[in-house]
Design an enzyme around this catalytic site. Structure first.
Site, PDB file in Angstrom:
ATOM      1  CE1 TYR A  72     -14.686  59.430  26.937  1.00  0.00           C
ATOM      2  CE2 TYR A  72     -15.431  60.740  29.083  1.00  0.00           C
ATOM      3  CZ  TYR A  72     -15.494  59.809  28.012  1.00  0.00           C
ATOM      4  OH  TYR A  72     -16.898  59.306  28.141  1.00  0.00           O
ATOM      5  CG  PHE A 124     -35.081  71.444   9.906  1.00  0.00           C
ATOM      6  CD1 PHE A 124     -35.057  71.963   8.588  1.00  0.00           C
ATOM      7  CD2 PHE A 124     -34.147  70.373  10.100  1.00  0.00           C
ATOM      8  CE1 PHE A 124     -34.339  71.273   7.645  1.00  0.00           C
ATOM      9  CE2 PHE A 124     -33.481  69.731   9.243  1.00  0.00           C
ATOM     10  CZ  PHE A 124     -33.370  70.232   7.952  1.00  0.00           C
ATOM     11  CG  ASP A 125     -36.659  67.590   7.262  1.00  0.00           C
ATOM     12  OD1 ASP A 125     -35.480  67.896   8.037  1.00  0.00           O
ATOM     13  OD2 ASP A 125     -36.525  67.371   6.237  1.00  0.00           O
ATOM     14  CG  ASP A 215     -33.134  75.318  15.114  1.00  0.00           C
ATOM     15  OD1 ASP A 215     -32.054  75.749  15.004  1.00  0.00           O
ATOM     16  OD2 ASP A 215     -33.934  74.151  14.414  1.00  0.00           O
ATOM     17  CB  ALA A 217     -29.439  76.438  12.441  1.00  0.00           C
ATOM     18  CE  LYS A 258     -28.262  73.476   9.057  1.00  0.00           C
ATOM     19  NZ  LYS A 258     -28.192  72.226   9.436  1.00  0.00           N
ATOM     20  CG  HIS A 450     -37.086  64.329   1.059  1.00  0.00           C
ATOM     21  ND1 HIS A 450     -37.718  63.849   2.320  1.00  0.00           N
ATOM     22  CD2 HIS A 450     -35.875  65.141   1.475  1.00  0.00           C
ATOM     23  CE1 HIS A 450     -37.279  64.507   3.216  1.00  0.00           C
ATOM     24  NE2 HIS A 450     -36.217  65.261   2.762  1.00  0.00           N
TER      25      HIS A 450
HETATM   26  N1  F0G Z   1     -32.740  73.083  12.526  1.00  0.00           N
HETATM   27  C1  F0G Z   1     -32.746  73.678  11.355  1.00  0.00           C
HETATM   28  C2  F0G Z   1     -33.113  74.950  11.038  1.00  0.00           C
HETATM   29  C3  F0G Z   1     -31.962  73.098  10.237  1.00  0.00           C
HETATM   30  O1  F0G Z   1     -31.802  73.883   9.121  1.00  0.00           O
HETATM   31  C4  F0G Z   1     -31.261  71.795  10.267  1.00  0.00           C
HETATM   32  C5  F0G Z   1     -30.394  71.176   9.289  1.00  0.00           C
HETATM   33  C6  F0G Z   1     -31.349  71.360  11.820  1.00  0.00           C
HETATM   34  C7  F0G Z   1     -31.868  71.719  12.749  1.00  0.00           C
HETATM   35  C8  F0G Z   1     -30.610  69.983  12.049  1.00  0.00           C
HETATM   36  O2  F0G Z   1     -29.205  70.252  12.183  1.00  0.00           O
HETATM   37  O3  F0G Z   1     -28.366  68.658  10.365  1.00  0.00           O
HETATM   38  O4  F0G Z   1     -26.905  69.578  12.231  1.00  0.00           O
HETATM   39  O5  F0G Z   1     -28.479  67.785  12.704  1.00  0.00           O
HETATM   40  N2  F0G Z   1     -30.674  71.557   8.191  1.00  0.00           N
HETATM   41  C9  F0G Z   1     -29.947  71.002   6.893  1.00  0.00           C
HETATM   42  C10 F0G Z   1     -30.266  71.749   5.636  1.00  0.00           C
HETATM   43  C11 F0G Z   1     -29.692  69.567   6.945  1.00  0.00           C
HETATM   44  O6  F0G Z   1     -30.070  71.208   4.697  1.00  0.00           O
HETATM   45  O7  F0G Z   1     -31.028  72.772   5.969  1.00  0.00           O
HETATM   46  P1  F0G Z   1     -28.309  69.070  11.942  1.00  0.00           P
END
Ligand code: F0G
Length: 459
Positions: A72, A124-125, A215, A217, A258, A450
């Protein structure tokens, strides 16, 4: 003469995928309300829905799973991960999270005061969602070229720094909670941000005492573009570039699904002790004790090893090379795509592909459905279905500038023969584009429609 090269790996384990008939696919997509999110993965031949969590791990990463320490508190895999992140990113404080949005939750809770703005290239969304939930206002300040699918600008993820400074002056620095630089910029095609732009964005922000987060990713893909496109970086290693890039900011969030080359996980990192201490409190409530943060010990081991692999030059050359290979195949057949091709996928320009179908009739969705029916390839619409919003005052639909279809390529998963199938299928559809019809929505949820929307084809 340029020597031909092949993938810098050989294949040890294979996962069978099934081809289906056109009739089967017509039935399946109808049952799914013409929404590819409703398909079972088994009904897909080549899955380009996302590059997130879909990577193939190496033998070294799989071997690491067996060394998982599931204590843990204080498991050894956390310390391995921490050392790797400190070495590549240069941030002293490292918190694992269950995925990217877990880290976004922590970041937005720490920085946002209700009614303040979060500036960035393009949020990002999930980030946008977190900002809004904490009462913040997301502002996209990408350069104009970033919104023009035909502009050949090498760094279309750059922030318009002058615009950013005017925004800060107009609203006052107190009204800006932080700046977020997304590398690479997902929303407009996996487009990179240059080192010069990162540096000047951070200089302006620091002049007004505004923190800057990344960010991260797709940080390694961004570093590769800096190495290959920006003067002065051609002889630097990816790690050196990453270290310089992150040195200008205060911390980062990362979806390790990613460029972590793993299937789940995320990170929150910072250079500041005070921020880390706040983050720990939130981590304990939302993610887990700070030495696991929602991840199994074995997952952290795979992530630590994945981060060391993703910065290898031969890996990145192959990775970006495959995305460019698909882009070139489509260009050879005149399919309109976003150029230059970005880091993690090829984005098709639906407005130029189907100029006769208005945005109100979902041209991007029409291409997604046609490609699935034709070839069993799943991709995703990033246009009207994903981003159109109703004006709260007038009730009128506001359509996004870009109407795109994303062919996201999982890392180390498909061969270039698969890419040939994708290119061939999409080019065939382009040749008979006049046969394509638009769609209407018959069900939509109030937010993020979507994912669950249902459509019907127009007659
Ligand atoms: N930031 C970016 C630039 C992303 O592309 C994503 C996720 C996230 C944050 C969120 O990360 O999914 O680990 O919580 N992108 C995916 C896509 C879902 O299909 O582009 P997560």
């Amino acid at each position: 003469m340029k020597k031909i090269t092949a993938e810098p790996y050989r294949i040890k384990v294979v996962e069978p995928i099934k081809m289906s008939t056109r009739e089967e696919r017509e039935q399946w997509i109808r049952d799914a309300g013409y929404n590819v999110f409703g398909l079972k993965a088994e009904q897909v031949y080549i899955d380009l829905l996302t590059d997130s969590g879909t990577s193939a791990m190496s033998d070294n990463q799989w071997a690491g799973l067996m060394l998982g320490d599931e204590s843990y508190a204080g498991c050894r895999n956390f310390y391995n991960l921490e050392a790797t992140v400190q070495d590549i990113f240069g941030f002293k404080y490292v918190l694992p999270t269950h995925q990217g949005r877990g880290a976004e939750n922590i970041m937005t809770q720490i920085f946002i005061k209700p009614g303040t703005y979060v500036l960035g290239n393009m949020h990002f969304d999930s980030t946008r969602g977190h900002i809004k939930l904490k009462g913040g206002i997301p502002v996209d300040l990408v350069i104009d070229e970033g919104l023009d699918p035909q502009s050949q600008h090498p760094f279309k993820g750059n922030i318009n720094v002058e615009k950013m400074e005017s925004f800060i002056k107009e609203h006052g620095p107190d009204k800006i909670s932080f700046v977020l630089i997304t590398v690479t910029c997902n929303n407009n095609g996996g487009q990179p941000v240059s080192m010069v732009n990162i540096k000047s964005t951070c200089e302006v922000a620091s002049k007004y005492n505004i923190p800057v987060m990344f960010d991260a990713a797709r940080f390694a893909e961004n570093c590769y573009f800096i190495r290959t496109r920006e003067k002065g970086y051609e002889n630097k290693s990816i790690k050196e570039i990453a270290r310089e890039m992150f040195s200008y900011g205060d911390g980062c969030v990362m979806s390790s699904k990613k460029d972590g080359l793993v299937n789940i996980g995320g990170l929150f990192c910072t250079k500041h002790k005070e921020i880390y201490e706040q983050a720990i409190q939130l981590s304990i409530v939302y993610e887990g004790f700070p030495t696991y943060g929602g991840q199994a010990g074995r997952d952290m081991e795979a992530l630590s090893r994945g981060l060391q692999e993703v910065i290898q030059e031969p890996y990145l050359a192959d990775r970006i090379g495959q995305v460019q290979y698909l882009g070139q195949k489509l260009k050879d057949r005149n399919v309109p795509i976003v150029e230059p091709v970005g880091g993690h996928g090829v984005y098709v320009d639906a407005k130029r592909f189907l100029p006769n179908i208005p945005q109100s009739q979902f041209p991007g969705q029409a291409i997604v459905v046609a490609l699935y029916i034709n070839s069993g390839v799943r991709c995703v619409e990033l246009g009207t279905s994903a981003f159109a919003e109703k004006d709260e005052k007038t009730g009128e639909m506001i359509y996004p500038d870009l109407e795109l279809v994303r062919l996201a390529i999982p890392r180390r998963v498909y061969t270039n023969r698969h890419m040939d199938v994708v290119a061939e299928g999409l080019a065939d559809i382009y040749d008979r584009r006049h046969e394509l019809k638009g769609f209407k929505i018959v069900y939509e949820a109030p937010v993020l429609r979507h994912f669950t929307a249902r459509f019907e084809p127009l007659k």
